[in-house]
Enzyme design. Structure first.
Site, PDB file in Angstrom:
ATOM      1  CD  GLU A  49      -3.897  69.445  24.480  1.00 37.95           C
ATOM      2  OE1 GLU A  49      -3.346  68.653  24.092  1.00 37.95           O
ATOM      3  OE2 GLU A  49      -4.328  70.495  23.860  1.00 37.95           O
ATOM      4  NE  ARG A 276      -1.857  55.857  23.477  1.00 43.50           N
ATOM      5  CZ  ARG A 276      -1.686  57.089  23.927  1.00 43.50           C
ATOM      6  NH1 ARG A 276      -0.570  57.597  23.498  1.00 43.50           N
ATOM      7  NH2 ARG A 276      -2.715  57.924  23.911  1.00 43.50           N
ATOM      8  CE  LYS A 286      -6.160  64.041  26.369  1.00 45.63           C
ATOM      9  NZ  LYS A 286      -5.678  65.104  27.122  1.00 45.63           N
TER      10      LYS A 286
END
Ligand code: ATP
Ligand code: MG
Length: 573
Positions: A49, A276, A286
């Site tokens: 994204e 992850r 983020k």
């Protein structure tokens, strides 16, 4: 919750050697290929994204997806998941492309955007409405969330759930046409309000958002939700294995349900989840990285202390080291935390083989060789990199007045101090053995000059070069030294788990206030005048350094990538 794997350097090495060659994702792919699924194609994608810069966790995902495509002779796409115009910007798109390219992941001509599919997604949504699989809900987000309930009890069906397809279609078209305000209506999939999986309780497919989109401008005021856009984008691109992180595991039934609505042939993408990457002493969200940038805790996304790919690049990391790191970490099914020292180990290993050794004095003090001729400059020969047989030799000027490291001299040293002190001998790297006879202090008692004599017979490489002394020091000549600023970085967070905080505090209380130290009196050997941004060096006995992009002809700036392991114990010739 997380297990911290404390990896020592030896363990790091072991880790590398004992990993089996097929991970669980490859095992799944091998089985799909054996069954002849999707005409035995393998096609992966990386779907960022564009709402921030990529970090080391993304690098793991990029290298995993690209690596699988390469291994199976398949394809790899880069696709921007640009479904949220409010947080997304072109700057992020540009930086992401630069970073993916830098890592060596080649999407060839397959650069896509979810926004490329807005028309197709819209058409499919209309079809779902006509099939009775989607409906417009006039309730607010809060009411919808409340009705969704809790996993242990069925939710409440919306009063709009049984609207007729024609009415839904009319309302949906008017949503698209911009007749309604943000939040006034949504389009929902009609699945199952009693499902134990909350994601299946009539999830929202479209929301109204009157916002400018970085690619489609003002063309749309309804935007698809992630779950709806993602699987369908995979489908449109012919993705076979849609690899994502564990938090999407619970979304998988919905991914499959959405694909069911549009699947026309045998081809079908499947979602596979892996753990992850988490790193000790590091924040990877983020949103939080953006906060560190916006609130000035760091100097931008590419600050060398950031775990971003651009930060690591500026710090002096190489794509090769990041690849080795990603391989060492492997692919796990359960969340864990990797020690950040494994990342540091990877770059040290890499630069040890590739970086030129040079002399740099970070905290200089003057040293005068009283018996060395006043006007003589010798060109001494030194190795560029003993680890690299092709690196060759170079010359380095030597003369009467030198700089050495302030730390390399002590007036009254403790036992086992093998550096310079009154009456003691050391070797100057690639030069002579010197003996300290005297020193001079300033009015504050600080050493300002050290006086030595040299042994002309002890020249490195010469007949007397085998005379042994315990310590070897690096040095540069006063007359030829190049000035530089050197930036030393420490971990951005003081603690292993920056998220571990007391009630009412947040991760920022764990920021290390001393993560940046700037030294601006540094002296380098003369060839360093030609160093160019991004070039990498080993400053002898100190660590690995790279030239910062802000360097100008008037001001050389170096960033320390990592210190040398055991730098003081390994003072070789
Ligand atoms: P957010 O969704 O909170 O903005 P994100 O880090 O998930 O952040 P995306 O742009 O959605 O950002 O991530 C792109 C891809 O990278 C996703 O497939 C995601 O699963 C993967 N990814 C993100 N963080 C990590 C990580 N720490 N380790 C491995 N893969 C990751
Ligand atoms: Mg995400």
């Amino acid at each position: 919750m997380h297990t911290l794997f404390m990896l020592t350097e030896e363990k790091n090495q072991e880790n590398l050697e004992t990993r089996s060659s097929v991970n669980f994702i490859e095992a799944i792919i091998n089985e799909d290929l054996r069954l002849g699924k999707n005409n035995s194609r393998v096609h992966t994608r990386f779907p960022p994204e564009p709402n921030g810069y990529l970090h080391i966790g993304h690098a793991k995902s990029i290298l995993l997806n690209y690596g699988i495509a390469c291994k199976y002779n398949g394809k790899f796409n880069l696709r921007f998941d640009d479904t949220n115009p409010i947080k997304e910007e072109q700057e992020y798109v540009d930086s992401i492309m630069e970073d993916v390219r830098w890592l060596g992941a080649d999407w060839e001509d397959r650069l896509f955007y979810a926004s490329d599919y807005f028309d197709q997604l819209y058409d499919w949504a209309e079809k779902m409405i006509l099939d009775g699989k989607a409906y417009v809900d006039d309730q607010s987000a809060e009411v919808i969330a409340e009705q969704r309930g809790v996993p242990t009890a069925p939710g409440i069906e919306s009063p709009y759930r049984n609207r007729l397809p024609e009415e839904n279609l009319d309302l949906f078209r008017r949503m698209k046409a911009g007749e309604f305000q943000n939040g006034e209506r949504v389009l929902r999939a009609k699945i199952d309000m009693a499902s134990p999986n909350m994601h299946m309780r009539d999830p929202v497919m479209y929301r109204i958002l009157h916002a400018y989109h970085h690619r489609t401008g003002n063309q749309w005021c309804i935007y698809p939700m992630y779950d709806w856009a993602h699987g369908e984008s995979d489908y449109l691109e012919g993705i076979t294995h849609s690899i994502c992180t564990l938090e999407f595991e619970v979304h998988r039934p919905l991914y499959d349900w959405f694909v069911d609505q549009i699947q026309e042939t045998d081809y079908r993408p499947r979602q596979i989840e892996f753990a992850r990457l988490n790193l000790s002493y590091t924040i990877m969200s983020k949103r939080k990285l953006l906060e560190l940038v916006k609130e000035g805790y760091v100097n931008g996304w590419d600050d060398p202390r950031m775990p971003t790919i651009s930060g690591l690049r500026r710090r002096g990391y190489t794509p090769e080291a990041i690849k080795v790191f990603a391989e060492k970490v492997g692919v796990a099914k359960r969340d864990n935390v990797i020690d950040v020292s494994l990342l540091e180990f990877s770059i040290r290993e890499n630069l040890n083989k590739t970086a030129k050794r040079v002399m740099a004095v970070l905290n200089p003090v003057k040293l005068t060789i009283t018996n060395y001729p006043q006007d003589l400059t010798e060109d001494l020969i030194t190795e560029n990199n003993p680890e690299d047989p092709d690196a060759g030799m170079r010359t380095i000027p030597f003369s009467k007045e030198l700089f050495i490291e302030r730390d390399d001299f002590m007036i009254s040293p403790p036992k086992k101090y093998f550096r310079l002190s009154p009456g003691k001998e050391v070797r100057l790297k690639s030069a002579y053995i010197i003996k300290c006879n005297d020193y001079r202090l300033d009015e504050r008692g600080e050493v300002v000059e050290i006086f030595c004599t040299y042994d002309p017979e002890s020249k490195s490489g010469g007949a007397g070069s085998n005379r042994k002394v315990k310590g070897t020091l690096h040095w540069v000549t006063v007359a030829h030294a190049i000035d530089a600023e050197v930036r030393l970085f420490d971990r951005l967070f003081k603690v292993e788990n920056p998220e571990d905080v007391a009630e009412g505090e947040d991760y920022k209380t764990n920021i290390n206030p001393d993560s940046l130290k700037v030294l601006n009196q540094c002296k380098l050997e003369p060839i360093m005048a030609n160093a160019i941004p991004g070039e990498k060096f080993q400053f002898q006995r100190i660590g690995y350094f790279t030239v910062d992009p802000d360097t100008t002809p008037d001001k050389l700036i170096f960033n320390r990538t990592v210190p040398l392991k055991d730098s003081w114990s390994k003072s070789a010739l």
